[in-house]
Scaffold this active site. Structure first.
Site, PDB file in Angstrom:
ATOM      1  CG  ASP A 106      -1.868  -1.117   1.289  1.00  0.00           C
ATOM      2  OD1 ASP A 106      -2.167  -1.666   0.217  1.00  0.00           O
ATOM      3  OD2 ASP A 106      -2.309  -1.458   2.407  1.00  0.00           O
TER       4      ASP A 106
HETATM    5  N1  URA Z   1      -1.325  -6.050   3.736  1.00  0.00           N
HETATM    6  C1  URA Z   1      -1.803  -4.789   3.731  1.00  0.00           C
HETATM    7  O1  URA Z   1      -2.828  -4.499   4.355  1.00  0.00           O
HETATM    8  N2  URA Z   1      -1.118  -3.858   3.042  1.00  0.00           N
HETATM    9  C2  URA Z   1       0.029  -4.121   2.355  1.00  0.00           C
HETATM   10  O2  URA Z   1       0.610  -3.224   1.759  1.00  0.00           O
HETATM   11  C3  URA Z   1       0.518  -5.439   2.381  1.00  0.00           C
HETATM   12  C4  URA Z   1      -0.181  -6.391   3.078  1.00  0.00           C
END
Ligand code: URA
Length: 238
Positions: A106
């Site tokens: 993310d």
């Molecule tokens: N899980 C999440 O919630 N975000 C990420 O970036 C990776 C795994």
């Protein structure tokens, strides 16, 4: 390692300065040979050790590229974005349009991001069938207690999913931080796992994917090529 298989047009564009569309023109003009025979199909799938010539000049075996980036917050894990800097903007490499991200993070997450132009390797990292383990350091808003370790281990239910998550391993560091190892890659999985327990993730940092650990000498925004051992640590799928 077994030969990687790829399309003829990709083989030539990886190994030369010709774009994929220029390669298609060369093939249409009968200027490309594979194993000594004129090729007509840009989509012909060949091994990366195939003997390929353009105008009778052998093309060297394309060198696949594999990198780890220490992704900083604020950078998106897509190859193009009109609004935010992308992970590929942080790489100073030729032919960036051929690079792919093997397992997104993310925008607010940090840590290990794998980048490659080897589509089959990317598939092995990200395919649910490989159940490649990923370890995250997570900081959460509400205090953690030892009781939730068992909930992660027996498989959490996430909103909107038809099946439970696969068992995950949670190790508490202190009452708001933990290491979480999961073998899936559902959308926003870690945040949704903690949300399913009424908690929320404040910081998410990926430390490991399969046998590849984030190099602690890389500062946020820095990257390096993977070693042969790291590349080979991603198991083959049968
Ligand atoms: N899980 C999440 O919630 N975000 C990420 O970036 C990776 C795994």
């Amino acid at each position: 390692m077994a030969a990687t298989r790829l399309r003829l047009d990709k083989f030539i564009s990886n190994a030369t300065d010709f774009s994929r569309s220029q390669v298609k023109h060369l093939i249409r003009a009968n200027r490309v040979k594979v194993e000594g025979i004129i090729a007509h199909d840009p989509g012909l799938v060949i091994g990366d050790d195939a003997w390929v010539c353009v105008d009778e000049h052998p093309i060297s075996k394309p060198v696949m590229r594999y990198f780890m980036l220490h992704k900083p917050a604020g950078v998106v894990s897509v190859t193009r974005d009109g609004k935010h800097p992308t992970a590929l903007d942080l790489l100073d490499e030729p032919r960036p349009e051929q690079l792919q991200i093997a397992g997104r993070l993310d925008i607010d997450a940090t840590g290990l991001l794998l980048i490659t132009d080897d589509g089959q390797w990317n598939h092995r990292v990200t395919s649910p069938r490989s159940q490649c383990l990923k370890t995250y350091r997570v900081m959460v808003a509400e205090p953690l207690d030892g009781g939730i370790i068992g909930k992660f281990a027996s498989g959490l239910w996430l909103a909107g999913e038809k099946r439970r998550c696969l068992p995950a391993t949670l190790e508490l560091i202190d009452n708001t931080e933990a290491l979480l190892t999961i073998s899936e890659g559902k959308y926003h999985q870690v945040k949704r796992m903690f949300a399913s327990l009424g908690n929320s993730v404040l910081r998410l940092h990926r430390l490991r994917v399969g046998g590849i650990e984030l190099d602690s000498t890389l500062e946020p925004g820095e990257y390096r090529a993977l070693t042969k051992t790291e590349i080979a640590s991603v198991n083959t799928l049968d």
